[in-house]
Design a protein around this motif. Structure first.
Motif, PDB file in Angstrom:
ATOM      1  N   GLU A 406      -6.305   7.036  -2.298  1.00 29.94           N
ATOM      2  CA  GLU A 406      -5.614   7.524  -1.098  1.00 29.94           C
ATOM      3  C   GLU A 406      -4.133   7.760  -1.380  1.00 29.94           C
ATOM      4  O   GLU A 406      -3.550   8.763  -0.939  1.00 29.94           O
ATOM      5  N   ALA A 407      -3.510   6.842  -2.123  1.00 23.42           N
ATOM      6  CA  ALA A 407      -2.099   7.002  -2.455  1.00 23.42           C
ATOM      7  C   ALA A 407      -1.895   8.209  -3.370  1.00 23.42           C
ATOM      8  O   ALA A 407      -0.899   8.928  -3.260  1.00 23.42           O
ATOM      9  N   ALA A 408      -2.876   8.451  -4.260  1.00 24.08           N
ATOM     10  CA  ALA A 408      -2.776   9.596  -5.164  1.00 24.08           C
ATOM     11  C   ALA A 408      -2.805  10.909  -4.385  1.00 24.08           C
ATOM     12  O   ALA A 408      -2.014  11.823  -4.649  1.00 24.08           O
ATOM     13  N   ILE A 409      -3.718  11.012  -3.444  1.00 20.95           N
ATOM     14  CA  ILE A 409      -3.826  12.227  -2.633  1.00 20.95           C
ATOM     15  C   ILE A 409      -2.544  12.437  -1.831  1.00 20.95           C
ATOM     16  O   ILE A 409      -1.986  13.534  -1.795  1.00 20.95           O
ATOM     17  N   ALA A 410      -2.075  11.363  -1.213  1.00 23.54           N
ATOM     18  CA  ALA A 410      -0.855  11.454  -0.398  1.00 23.54           C
ATOM     19  C   ALA A 410       0.349  11.838  -1.256  1.00 23.54           C
ATOM     20  O   ALA A 410       1.193  12.639  -0.835  1.00 23.54           O
ATOM     21  N   ARG A 411       0.442  11.304  -2.492  1.00 24.32           N
ATOM     22  CA  ARG A 411       1.576  11.590  -3.361  1.00 24.32           C
ATOM     23  C   ARG A 411       1.562  13.064  -3.785  1.00 24.32           C
ATOM     24  O   ARG A 411       2.608  13.724  -3.829  1.00 24.32           O
ATOM     25  N   ALA A 412       0.389  13.583  -4.113  1.00 23.49           N
ATOM     26  CA  ALA A 412       0.290  14.992  -4.499  1.00 23.49           C
ATOM     27  C   ALA A 412       0.743  15.898  -3.361  1.00 23.49           C
ATOM     28  O   ALA A 412       1.490  16.866  -3.572  1.00 23.49           O
ATOM     29  N   VAL A 425      -4.798  16.207 -12.045  1.00 21.55           N
ATOM     30  CA  VAL A 425      -5.488  14.950 -11.721  1.00 21.55           C
ATOM     31  C   VAL A 425      -6.222  14.499 -12.975  1.00 21.55           C
ATOM     32  O   VAL A 425      -7.117  15.203 -13.466  1.00 21.55           O
ATOM     33  N   THR A 426      -5.857  13.355 -13.512  1.00 23.13           N
ATOM     34  CA  THR A 426      -6.510  12.889 -14.738  1.00 23.13           C
ATOM     35  C   THR A 426      -7.901  12.346 -14.430  1.00 23.13           C
ATOM     36  O   THR A 426      -8.149  11.790 -13.358  1.00 23.13           O
ATOM     37  N   LEU A 427      -8.811  12.499 -15.389  1.00 27.06           N
ATOM     38  CA  LEU A 427     -10.199  12.088 -15.171  1.00 27.06           C
ATOM     39  C   LEU A 427     -10.401  10.588 -15.273  1.00 27.06           C
ATOM     40  O   LEU A 427     -11.511  10.108 -15.033  1.00 27.06           O
ATOM     41  N   ASP A 428      -9.343   9.840 -15.633  1.00 26.11           N
ATOM     42  CA  ASP A 428      -9.458   8.381 -15.558  1.00 26.11           C
ATOM     43  C   ASP A 428      -8.908   7.846 -14.238  1.00 26.11           C
ATOM     44  O   ASP A 428      -8.807   6.629 -14.045  1.00 26.11           O
ATOM     45  N   THR A 429      -8.589   8.753 -13.325  1.00 26.00           N
ATOM     46  CA  THR A 429      -8.185   8.350 -11.979  1.00 26.00           C
ATOM     47  C   THR A 429      -9.415   7.827 -11.221  1.00 26.00           C
ATOM     48  O   THR A 429     -10.504   8.400 -11.319  1.00 26.00           O
ATOM     49  N   VAL A 430      -9.241   6.758 -10.476  1.00 26.82           N
ATOM     50  CA  VAL A 430     -10.345   6.205  -9.674  1.00 26.82           C
ATOM     51  C   VAL A 430     -10.778   7.241  -8.633  1.00 26.82           C
ATOM     52  O   VAL A 430      -9.946   7.815  -7.937  1.00 26.82           O
ATOM     53  N   THR A 570       5.862  11.095 -10.852  1.00 28.25           N
ATOM     54  CA  THR A 570       4.935  10.886  -9.719  1.00 28.25           C
ATOM     55  C   THR A 570       4.921   9.454  -9.189  1.00 28.25           C
ATOM     56  O   THR A 570       4.337   9.196  -8.142  1.00 28.25           O
ATOM     57  N   GLY A 571       5.554   8.513  -9.901  1.00 29.69           N
ATOM     58  CA  GLY A 571       5.666   7.145  -9.400  1.00 29.69           C
ATOM     59  C   GLY A 571       4.668   6.199 -10.032  1.00 29.69           C
ATOM     60  O   GLY A 571       3.566   6.590 -10.442  1.00 29.69           O
ATOM     61  N   ASN A 572       5.045   4.931 -10.101  1.00 28.79           N
ATOM     62  CA  ASN A 572       4.190   3.891 -10.685  1.00 28.79           C
ATOM     63  C   ASN A 572       3.234   3.271  -9.675  1.00 28.79           C
ATOM     64  O   ASN A 572       2.259   2.618 -10.069  1.00 28.79           O
ATOM     65  N   ASP A 573       3.510   3.419  -8.405  1.00 27.31           N
ATOM     66  CA  ASP A 573       2.685   2.756  -7.403  1.00 27.31           C
ATOM     67  C   ASP A 573       1.241   3.251  -7.421  1.00 27.31           C
ATOM     68  O   ASP A 573       0.302   2.482  -7.268  1.00 27.31           O
ATOM     69  N   ALA A 576      -1.164   1.484  -9.787  1.00 29.08           N
ATOM     70  CA  ALA A 576      -1.496   0.075  -9.564  1.00 29.08           C
ATOM     71  C   ALA A 576      -2.657  -0.062  -8.589  1.00 29.08           C
ATOM     72  O   ALA A 576      -2.949   0.840  -7.801  1.00 29.08           O
ATOM     73  N   LYS A 577      -3.312  -1.194  -8.644  1.00 26.11           N
ATOM     74  CA  LYS A 577      -4.417  -1.453  -7.728  1.00 26.11           C
ATOM     75  C   LYS A 577      -3.874  -1.683  -6.319  1.00 26.11           C
ATOM     76  O   LYS A 577      -2.844  -2.348  -6.146  1.00 26.11           O
ATOM     77  N   PRO A 578      -4.569  -1.173  -5.303  1.00 23.99           N
ATOM     78  CA  PRO A 578      -4.101  -1.345  -3.919  1.00 23.99           C
ATOM     79  C   PRO A 578      -3.888  -2.816  -3.580  1.00 23.99           C
ATOM     80  O   PRO A 578      -4.722  -3.667  -3.893  1.00 23.99           O
ATOM     81  N   GLY A 579      -2.756  -3.115  -2.953  1.00 19.65           N
ATOM     82  CA  GLY A 579      -2.472  -4.477  -2.510  1.00 19.65           C
ATOM     83  C   GLY A 579      -1.894  -5.388  -3.572  1.00 19.65           C
ATOM     84  O   GLY A 579      -1.508  -6.518  -3.274  1.00 19.65           O
ATOM     85  N   SER A 580      -1.826  -4.923  -4.823  1.00 18.91           N
ATOM     86  CA  SER A 580      -1.303  -5.765  -5.893  1.00 18.91           C
ATOM     87  C   SER A 580       0.222  -5.802  -5.841  1.00 18.91           C
ATOM     88  O   SER A 580       0.858  -4.911  -5.274  1.00 18.91           O
ATOM     89  N   PRO A 581       0.824  -6.831  -6.446  1.00 18.10           N
ATOM     90  CA  PRO A 581       2.293  -6.882  -6.491  1.00 18.10           C
ATOM     91  C   PRO A 581       2.875  -5.646  -7.179  1.00 18.10           C
ATOM     92  O   PRO A 581       3.934  -5.154  -6.785  1.00 18.10           O
ATOM     93  N   GLU A 582       2.173  -5.136  -8.218  1.00 19.56           N
ATOM     94  CA  GLU A 582       2.647  -3.955  -8.924  1.00 19.56           C
ATOM     95  C   GLU A 582       2.682  -2.726  -8.009  1.00 19.56           C
ATOM     96  O   GLU A 582       3.584  -1.889  -8.101  1.00 19.56           O
ATOM     97  N   PHE A 583       1.686  -2.662  -7.128  1.00 20.42           N
ATOM     98  CA  PHE A 583       1.643  -1.535  -6.188  1.00 20.42           C
ATOM     99  C   PHE A 583       2.829  -1.602  -5.219  1.00 20.42           C
ATOM    100  O   PHE A 583       3.509  -0.597  -4.976  1.00 20.42           O
ATOM    101  N   GLU A 584       3.066  -2.767  -4.676  1.00 24.66           N
ATOM    102  CA  GLU A 584       4.161  -2.934  -3.717  1.00 24.66           C
ATOM    103  C   GLU A 584       5.515  -2.666  -4.375  1.00 24.66           C
ATOM    104  O   GLU A 584       6.392  -2.025  -3.790  1.00 24.66           O
ATOM    105  N   GLU A 585       5.673  -3.155  -5.619  1.00 26.96           N
ATOM    106  CA  GLU A 585       6.922  -2.930  -6.335  1.00 26.96           C
ATOM    107  C   GLU A 585       7.112  -1.443  -6.631  1.00 26.96           C
ATOM    108  O   GLU A 585       8.200  -0.888  -6.468  1.00 26.96           O
TER     109      GLU A 585
END
Length: 620
Positions: A406-412, A425-430, A570-573, A576-585
């Motif tokens: 969802e974040a990927a779609i919104a960022r694009a 869109v890379t093919l290793d994207t979830v 495009t950003g690091n968020d 990261a996995k949704p809800g993880s500290p890395e995502f929030e940062e």
């Protein structure tokens, strides 16, 4: 399953092109065929029956005595449909309908047909519906609207089915010539929550939202078919109509006459969709597809012993797109049978089970192309030429590599709003299929969307990638068969190398754009030196890896065709996995720093290269 269909069948007349000029200007060749949804469904399922000695469908109706009544009756008999409860009436007519191409209309003559005038007492619905095990009743919304007499018979059949717990399906099939949609809904409404399937057309859904459920907002005609707005509308329609399951077919036809067909079945769990695996075909006849779709659905249910379906129970909010479930499999068969049916003229499907199985097996978890539905080579060449030009104009490709769909779609979408003109869109994207599809739908037409990180095992998916809307494909290597497979499906191939020898080898084998990877290990100076050798200047190099908003100008000045940028743009968020500290940062970093950098970059690019204004973006 023993399928019982109740309704009228008519004789259809459709004008055909005259082979030679006629002396009489009023003379016209006509295709005569037999049509009627309930009979069509029974014929289609009977044709799929492997045991021809044991009928698996029965048509219940009324026909006139005489040769025209025989014509209709014989069509059912030829297909092996049980017609022991087809009543023959003396001194009556058979209904007809004539296609009028000049005014794009159909003219019906049915008011005085034997079926329209029959006495409802001639049918013993208890006997009809309980004489066989595992009976299923299929009807349409046409029958109750023909006359008061047919409405009475229809309600008697439905009441008997409810009384004896016979599963039912209804194709809504509203015909404005027969009465208002409000009147039809009043007839169906008492039974809707007990139907296993309510099959709706797009036009009927629109009319229902305008005249019955006015609180619903039918998606505007500019809305891309099947996107999240449509799926939400279907969820809302099911909720307000109180239907158990609602089934809808989507069809989209291009200028070459190729129709893309997929469908959605909505229940408590959400929208079971075949859009990721559509069927492409060129209809030879516009009639019969809807009936064949219903037949395919019911045949799958019968084959898989699901006559009494349990409602798919959803926990929490219904899902907008479910791509793997029994209902998806059933809809998939329905899509294929509908397309195969329209490969021949006439309303009645001529598809045998062996042919259906062959096409299903060939297209397992893949797109299905029926016969000559593939795009012409000319259109593919034109598409790649346009992609080449669009990529060059974009200057920068924003690479979306994400663990958060969802974040990927919104960022694009956000980047395109800033002026980005190329998205990868890379093919290793979830959930990369859904991410790609949603981005293609949402961004303006002046944005070119493609895929990246294509490896050897992904080459077999290029056809699917093209159908999802991707126009280019990048790889960090040169996968086996990659260039040829991409160009076969109209996708601009961008394989990767680092040395001049590697890049030139792919250039002379037809790769118009070449990815220099990992560009950070080489630098703009080396690229400029490489392209300074006159023959090598013919190569179009797209550096990627180590390119960022600070050094992109150096790459373009050095002669780069276009520059690829990943998370540093495009950003690091989104990685990261949704809800993880890395995502929030990463999200905080995007808001505080990354967004402004991206805005500045695309402002510079568009101002410096006099880009066209960014188009309107569809809300996700």
């Amino acid at each position: 399953m023993y399928l019982v269909g109740f309704g009228e069948a008519m004789i259809r007349y459709a004008p055909q092109a005259n082979a030679s000029p006629q002396a009489d200007p009023n003379a016209q060749l006509m295709l005569r065929s037999i049509g009627g949804d309930e009979l069509n469904v029974c014929v289609a399922t009977s044709k799929l029956n492997s045991n021809k000695d044991l009928p698996n469908s029965e048509w219940v109706s009324v026909l006139p005595s005489g040769p025209l009544g025989d014509l209709v009756y014989d069509s059912g008999e030829l297909a092996g449909v049980n017609q022991e409860h087809v009543i023959r009436m003396k001194d009556a007519d058979v209904g007809t309908f004539t296609v009028l191409p000049k005014i794009k209309a159909v003219h019906y003559q049915r008011r005085n047909s034997a079926f329209a005038q029959h006495d409802a007492s001639i049918f013993d619905w208890q006997e009809i519906l309980t004489s066989h095990d595992d009976t299923w009743l299929h009807m349409t919304g046409i029958t109750p609207m023909i006359t008061d007499k047919t409405r009475y018979s229809w309600t008697q059949a439905m009441d008997a089915a409810m009384k004896f717990n016979i599963p039912c399906s209804v194709d809504f099939n509203h015909r404005p010539q027969l009465g208002s949609i409000d009147n039809l809904w009043n007839v169906l409404q008492p039974y809707v929550n007990k139907l296993e399937f309510l099959i709706m057309s797009m036009d009927s859904l629109r009319r229902m939202s305008e005249e019955v459920f006015t609180e619903l907002s039918f998606p505007p005609t500019t809305t891309e078919l099947g996107n999240s707005d449509w799926l939400q509308f279907l969820l809302d329609f099911r909720a307000v109509s109180n239907a158990k399951r609602v089934a809808v077919c989507f069809k989209n036809r291009n200028d070459a006459g190729v129709q893309k067909r997929w469908s959605v079945i909505v229940d408590e769990a959400g929208c079971h969709s075949t859009e990721l695996f559509p069927v492409f075909h060129k209809p030879k006849d516009e009639c019969g597809g809807g009936s064949a779709w219903a037949a395919g659905l019911l045949h799958w249910i019968a084959e898989n012993k699901l006559s009494t379906l349990s409602t798919e129970s959803g926990l929490g909010t219904p899902k907008l797109q479910i791509t793997s479930s029994p209902l998806v499999s059933a809809a998939r068969r329905a899509d294929i049978l509908a397309a195969l049916c329209q490969e021949s003229a006439g309303d009645h499907s001529q598809v045998e089970y062996a042919e259906l199985q062959r096409v299903e097996n060939e297209g397992k978890d893949d797109f299905v192309y029926i016969n000559d539905a593939k795009e012409s080579e000319i259109s593919k060449d034109e598409k790649m030429e346009r992609t080449f030009s669009d990529l060059k104009d974009a200057s920068v490709v924003a690479i979306i590599r994400a663990n958060h769909p969802e974040a990927a779609i919104a960022r694009a979408i956000e980047l395109c709003g800033m002026g980005c003109r190329a998205i990868e869109v890379t093919l290793d994207t979830v959930e990369w299929r859904r991410v790609l599809q949603e981005i293609v739908r949402a961004v303006p037409d002046n944005v070119v969307v493609g895929v990246g990180t294509v490896m050897d095992e992904d080459v077999k998916n290029i056809k699917d990638i093209a159908a999802l809307g991707a126009r280019f494909a990048l790889s960090p290597i040169e996968p086996f068969g990659f260039i040829d497979e991409c160009h076969k499906h109209g996708i601009l191939a961008v394989p990767a190398g680092m040395t001049s020898n590697e890049l030139w080898d792919m250039h002379r084998r037809g790769a118009r754009v070449l990815k220099m990877f990992h560009a950070g290990m080489v630098g703009p100076t080396i690229l400029k030196s490489m392209l300074g050798v006159t023959p090598l200047s013919a190569m179009n190099i797209l550096p990627s890896g180590g390119c960022d908003p600070k050094n992109y100008k150096e790459w373009l000045i050095a002669g780069a065709f276009c520059v690829g940028m990943g998370s540093n743009l495009t950003g690091n968020d989104i990685k990261a996995k949704p809800g993880s500290p890395e995502f929030e940062e990463g999200k905080r970093d995007w808001e505080e720093r990354g967004k402004a950098i991206a805005q500045t970059l695309f402002l510079e690019i568009n101002n410096n290269t006099h880009k066209k204004k960014v188009g309107t973006i569809m809300t996700h």
